[in-house]
Design a protein around this motif. Structure first.
Motif, short mmCIF file in Angstrom:
data_model
loop_
_atom_site.label_atom_id
_atom_site.label_comp_id
_atom_site.label_asym_id
_atom_site.label_seq_id
_atom_site.Cartn_x
_atom_site.Cartn_y
_atom_site.Cartn_z
N PRO A 97 -37.65 9.85 -2.53
CA PRO A 97 -36.72 8.72 -2.65
C PRO A 97 -37.32 7.52 -3.39
O PRO A 97 -36.58 6.68 -3.88
N VAL A 117 -42.59 12.09 5.58
CA VAL A 117 -42.27 12.54 6.94
C VAL A 117 -43.51 12.38 7.81
O VAL A 117 -44.64 12.50 7.33
N ASN A 145 -32.83 17.53 8.85
CA ASN A 145 -32.75 16.19 9.44
C ASN A 145 -34.11 15.53 9.64
O ASN A 145 -34.19 14.38 10.04
N ASN A 146 -35.20 16.25 9.36
CA ASN A 146 -36.54 15.69 9.56
C ASN A 146 -37.03 14.83 8.41
O ASN A 146 -38.01 14.12 8.56
N ILE A 147 -36.43 14.94 7.26
CA ILE A 147 -36.95 14.28 6.07
C ILE A 147 -35.80 13.72 5.25
O ILE A 147 -34.75 14.33 5.16
N ASN A 148 -36.01 12.55 4.70
CA ASN A 148 -34.97 11.88 3.93
C ASN A 148 -35.32 11.95 2.45
O ASN A 148 -35.99 11.07 1.93
N LEU A 149 -34.89 12.99 1.79
CA LEU A 149 -35.09 13.15 0.36
C LEU A 149 -33.78 12.93 -0.36
O LEU A 149 -32.72 12.87 0.26
N LYS A 150 -33.83 12.82 -1.66
CA LYS A 150 -32.63 12.63 -2.47
C LYS A 150 -32.28 13.93 -3.18
O LYS A 150 -33.17 14.65 -3.63
N ASN A 151 -30.99 14.21 -3.29
CA ASN A 151 -30.56 15.38 -4.05
C ASN A 151 -30.89 15.20 -5.52
O ASN A 151 -30.87 14.09 -6.04
N GLN A 174 -34.89 18.71 -4.43
CA GLN A 174 -35.01 17.52 -3.60
C GLN A 174 -36.08 16.60 -4.17
O GLN A 174 -37.17 17.05 -4.52
#
Length: 122
Positions: free
Chosen positions: A90, A13, A60-66, A87
């Motif tokens: 990625p 981020v 919505n600030n960070i794109n991590l994977k479940n 989390q």
């Protein structure tokens, strides 16, 4: 603020600014922090017991994977965060944070200070 994964140096981020107190909403089923902002968990805003959660971010600030382990994603209407880090980075799949998004919680992602760096690792 920028955060990098300590394991693979992936930029998780960037561009976040610290939220002021009146922007933080402590209400169930609402975003705790506005988009583009973060807060420190230093005052124990949210109790994570033994986890090293320092930063709280808008989902919505960070794109991590479940997490691939579904038991870490349990909750009534969404993950409650009580089952630990859920989390993943990625790129390398290291556990870096916890998504809290259940019906009895505000929505946010907590980031473990031990898994990230504010500067590139290498």
């Amino acid at each position: 603020m920028k955060l990098y994964c300590k394991k693979c140096n992936y930029l998780l981020v960037e561009g976040l600014v610290k939220a002021i107190n009146k922007e933080v909403i402590y209400a169930d089923e609402y975003d705790l922090i506005p988009i583009g902002k973060y807060i420190n968990n230093n005052n124990n805003i949210w109790n994570f017991e033994n986890l090293g959660i320092t930063y709280l971010l808008n989902v919505n600030n960070i794109n991590l994977k479940n997490h691939y382990n579904h038991t870490k994603m349990q909750g009534c209407c969404g993950p409650s965060g009580v089952d630990g880090l859920n989390q993943l980075c990625p790129k390398c799949k290291q556990e870096v944070g916890v998504l809290v998004a259940d019906c009895y919680t505000p929505y946010f992602i907590g980031i473990d200070k031990n898994k990230v760096s504010e500067r590139p690792v290498w």
